[in-house]
Write a protein that holds these residues in place. Structure first.
Motif, mmCIF file in Angstrom:
data_model
loop_
_atom_site.group_PDB
_atom_site.id
_atom_site.type_symbol
_atom_site.label_atom_id
_atom_site.label_comp_id
_atom_site.label_asym_id
_atom_site.label_seq_id
_atom_site.Cartn_x
_atom_site.Cartn_y
_atom_site.Cartn_z
ATOM 1 N N LEU A 105 14.149 12.364 74.045
ATOM 2 C CA LEU A 105 12.982 11.513 73.809
ATOM 3 C C LEU A 105 12.298 11.899 72.502
ATOM 4 O O LEU A 105 11.958 11.032 71.672
ATOM 5 C CB LEU A 105 12.000 11.647 74.971
ATOM 6 N N ASN A 106 12.091 13.192 72.299
ATOM 7 C CA ASN A 106 11.472 13.659 71.055
ATOM 8 C C ASN A 106 12.298 13.256 69.837
ATOM 9 O O ASN A 106 11.760 12.789 68.823
ATOM 10 C CB ASN A 106 11.315 15.179 71.074
ATOM 11 N N GLY A 107 13.608 13.433 69.937
ATOM 12 C CA GLY A 107 14.483 13.112 68.813
ATOM 13 C C GLY A 107 14.467 11.640 68.462
ATOM 14 O O GLY A 107 14.427 11.268 67.276
ATOM 15 N N VAL A 108 14.486 10.792 69.483
ATOM 16 C CA VAL A 108 14.462 9.346 69.240
ATOM 17 C C VAL A 108 13.119 8.930 68.643
ATOM 18 O O VAL A 108 13.060 8.119 67.713
ATOM 19 C CB VAL A 108 14.739 8.576 70.557
ATOM 20 N N LEU A 109 12.034 9.489 69.170
ATOM 21 C CA LEU A 109 10.706 9.176 68.631
ATOM 22 C C LEU A 109 10.618 9.512 67.143
ATOM 23 O O LEU A 109 10.099 8.728 66.344
ATOM 24 C CB LEU A 109 9.626 9.951 69.390
ATOM 25 N N VAL A 110 11.139 10.665 66.788
ATOM 26 C CA VAL A 110 11.030 11.130 65.404
ATOM 27 C C VAL A 110 11.954 10.349 64.471
ATOM 28 O O VAL A 110 11.539 9.914 63.387
ATOM 29 C CB VAL A 110 11.333 12.640 65.312
ATOM 30 N N THR A 111 13.206 10.153 64.888
ATOM 31 C CA THR A 111 14.187 9.564 63.971
ATOM 32 C C THR A 111 14.167 8.042 63.938
ATOM 33 O O THR A 111 14.433 7.440 62.894
ATOM 34 C CB THR A 111 15.619 10.019 64.346
ATOM 35 N N LYS A 112 13.861 7.413 65.048
ATOM 36 C CA LYS A 112 13.934 5.948 65.103
ATOM 37 C C LYS A 112 12.599 5.265 64.812
ATOM 38 O O LYS A 112 12.577 4.154 64.277
ATOM 39 C CB LYS A 112 14.452 5.496 66.469
ATOM 40 N N THR A 113 11.497 5.902 65.165
ATOM 41 C CA THR A 113 10.190 5.295 64.876
ATOM 42 C C THR A 113 9.582 5.853 63.604
ATOM 43 O O THR A 113 8.576 5.327 63.116
ATOM 44 C CB THR A 113 9.208 5.536 66.040
ATOM 45 N N LYS A 114 10.201 6.930 63.077
ATOM 46 C CA LYS A 114 9.736 7.594 61.852
ATOM 47 C C LYS A 114 8.339 8.216 62.008
ATOM 48 O O LYS A 114 7.658 8.474 61.025
ATOM 49 C CB LYS A 114 9.741 6.621 60.658
ATOM 50 N N ILE A 115 7.939 8.467 63.261
ATOM 51 C CA ILE A 115 6.711 9.213 63.487
ATOM 52 C C ILE A 115 6.971 10.663 63.088
ATOM 53 O O ILE A 115 7.985 11.242 63.496
ATOM 54 C CB ILE A 115 6.280 9.161 64.970
ATOM 55 N N PRO A 116 6.098 11.276 62.290
ATOM 56 C CA PRO A 116 6.328 12.684 61.917
ATOM 57 C C PRO A 116 6.485 13.562 63.164
ATOM 58 O O PRO A 116 5.795 13.358 64.166
ATOM 59 C CB PRO A 116 5.065 13.050 61.135
ATOM 60 N N ALA A 117 7.384 14.520 63.093
ATOM 61 C CA ALA A 117 7.672 15.375 64.248
ATOM 62 C C ALA A 117 6.420 16.077 64.752
ATOM 63 O O ALA A 117 6.242 16.257 65.960
ATOM 64 C CB ALA A 117 8.744 16.402 63.882
ATOM 65 N N PHE A 118 5.544 16.468 63.829
ATOM 66 C CA PHE A 118 4.316 17.150 64.236
ATOM 67 C C PHE A 118 3.500 16.273 65.187
ATOM 68 O O PHE A 118 3.010 16.741 66.222
ATOM 69 C CB PHE A 118 3.483 17.505 62.997
ATOM 70 N N ILE A 119 3.362 14.989 64.847
ATOM 71 C CA ILE A 119 2.568 14.072 65.662
ATOM 72 C C ILE A 119 3.305 13.708 66.950
ATOM 73 O O ILE A 119 2.723 13.722 68.046
ATOM 74 C CB ILE A 119 2.229 12.794 64.881
ATOM 75 N N ALA A 120 4.591 13.372 66.827
ATOM 76 C CA ALA A 120 5.371 12.945 67.995
ATOM 77 C C ALA A 120 5.427 14.028 69.062
ATOM 78 O O ALA A 120 5.188 13.768 70.245
ATOM 79 C CB ALA A 120 6.781 12.554 67.565
ATOM 80 N N THR A 121 5.719 15.250 68.639
ATOM 81 C CA THR A 121 5.854 16.329 69.629
ATOM 82 C C THR A 121 4.504 16.871 70.087
ATOM 83 O O THR A 121 4.404 17.446 71.167
ATOM 84 C CB THR A 121 6.729 17.478 69.080
ATOM 85 N N LEU A 122 3.460 16.666 69.265
ATOM 86 C CA LEU A 122 2.114 16.987 69.735
ATOM 87 C C LEU A 122 1.747 16.061 70.893
ATOM 88 O O LEU A 122 1.158 16.484 71.893
ATOM 89 C CB LEU A 122 1.100 16.837 68.599
ATOM 90 N N GLY A 123 2.140 14.782 70.754
ATOM 91 C CA GLY A 123 1.898 13.823 71.827
ATOM 92 C C GLY A 123 2.674 14.156 73.087
ATOM 93 O O GLY A 123 2.116 14.167 74.194
ATOM 94 N N THR A 124 3.967 14.442 72.942
ATOM 95 C CA THR A 124 4.770 14.763 74.123
ATOM 96 C C THR A 124 4.375 16.110 74.725
ATOM 97 O O THR A 124 4.520 16.322 75.924
ATOM 98 C CB THR A 124 6.279 14.745 73.794
ATOM 99 N N MET A 125 3.851 17.009 73.888
ATOM 100 C CA MET A 125 3.335 18.275 74.415
ATOM 101 C C MET A 125 2.226 18.002 75.425
ATOM 102 O O MET A 125 2.204 18.564 76.523
ATOM 103 C CB MET A 125 2.792 19.142 73.277
ATOM 104 N N LYS A 126 1.296 17.113 75.065
ATOM 105 C CA LYS A 126 0.192 16.772 75.953
ATOM 106 C C LYS A 126 0.689 16.016 77.185
ATOM 107 O O LYS A 126 0.247 16.270 78.323
ATOM 108 C CB LYS A 126 -0.845 15.925 75.199
ATOM 109 N N ILE A 127 1.605 15.094 76.975
ATOM 110 C CA ILE A 127 2.128 14.287 78.086
ATOM 111 C C ILE A 127 2.798 15.170 79.131
ATOM 112 O O ILE A 127 2.512 15.088 80.333
ATOM 113 C CB ILE A 127 3.117 13.225 77.574
ATOM 114 N N PHE A 128 3.696 16.040 78.679
ATOM 115 C CA PHE A 128 4.470 16.822 79.642
ATOM 116 C C PHE A 128 3.705 18.022 80.193
ATOM 117 O O PHE A 128 4.072 18.546 81.246
ATOM 118 C CB PHE A 128 5.815 17.220 79.027
#
Length: 318
Positions: A105-128
């Protein structure tokens, strides 16, 4: 001889580790006792195993802030299954696959939506982290059925003679990961993707796929670290994995990996993880107040990043 030493990238961080060991031994001779030193290495296991995945990611030019939450979520998931007397091997595999799925999920968010990894994984950090609390109902999980505690998954928390089994597991993971990075096409692709993604694409490397693989590995090893923690502690606290991402990133950066990608080794990461464990153990022996300990690690991380930035600029000039 001098040229060989200069090309040995981990030399500086090894010297730092040796200096710390000498200083702490002089300050508190008990530090170097076999029992304490084995304890220091054991404390390195969880950070070290999680840092293996982070090394792949940082080399490829990304990072994952959600590893602590993956640790907590998969740990709570496995503990709940253990508690329900689910087959331990099946529960273990489900937890590892859950870690892989979060990494995907993190990889797809970062590579396919072009959301910076810092933001994408900060979001999933909170979610999970919320998912981990939801699974446990905000309660620690412990006291598992005998059929579970007698299984091989809990034997990971035991010892072979004086050496904890988890240390052997960590060693195997580092050796395999080191070989993958240094000797395989996958490792070459990681370095190429982080070093110059445009050039990597031009020579036919699917950089998105390389990064997604890095995130999956990061999720898998974070889940494995959680399984080892359950086996050793026999419980999962509600705060499992909280703040662990900072120690993991610090270990990789201290080990010589570049935040800009394209540089890093598993040996360096292991030494970086050891430095963090040595510092934390030493501060306990020196009776440093707990509230200063994370602050000191923060200072060390900032200094390491500043040094990395300085060296990167120096290399680019010439």
């Amino acid at each position: 001889m001098k040229e060989k030493l200069k090309s040995f990238r981990e030399l500086g961080v090894i010297c730092v580790l040796i200096a710390l060991i000498i200083l702490l031994t002089l300050a508190r001779p008990v530090f170097i006792s076999p029992t304490n030193f084995i304890n220091v290495v054991r404390q390195t296991v969880q950070i070290g195993i999680m840092a293996v995945g982070m090394t792949f990611l940082i080399i490829s030019g990304e990072m994952d802030l959600s590893v602590g939450s993956i640790f907590g979520t998969t740990g709570m998931l496995a503990a709940t299954l253990y508690k329900g007397n689910v087959n331990p091997t099946l529960a273990f595999l489900i937890a590892i696959l859950a870690g892989c799925a979060i990494g995907l999920l993190n990889g797809v968010l970062v590579t396919k939506t072009k959301i910076p990894a810092f933001i994408a994984t900060l979001g999933t950090m909170k979610i999970f982290r919320s998912v981990a609390y939801a699974i446990s109902g905000g309660q620690s999980i412990s006291v598992f059925p005998e059929s579970v505690t007698n299984s091989w998954v809990f034997k990971m928390g035991g010892s072979l003679g004086p050496i904890p089994i988890q240390i052997f597991i960590m060693a195997v993971i580092f050796i395999v990961a080191g070989i993958v990075l240094a000797k395989t096409e996958a490792g070459y692709n990681m370095y190429a993707t982080g070093g110059n993604p445009k050039a990597a694409n031009l020579v036919g490397i699917n950089t998105d796929r390389v990064k997604i693989l890095g995130f999956i590995i990061s999720g898998a090893v974070s889940a494995l670290a959680a399984m080892i923690s359950i086996a050793y502690l026999g419980s999962v606290p509600t705060t499992a994995g909280e703040g662990r991402e900072m120690d993991v990133i610090a270990a990789v950066i201290l080990g010589g990996a570049s935040l800009s990608g394209g540089r890093g080794t598993m040996l360096g990461t292991f030494i970086g993880a050891m430095i963090i464990s040595v510092v934390k153990n030493g501060m306990v022996l020196l009776s440093v107040p707990v509230f200063w300990q994370d602050g000191f690690i923060g200072v060390v991380l900032i200094l390491a990043v500043l040094l990395d930035t300085f060296m990167h600029r120096k290399d680019s000039r010439g």
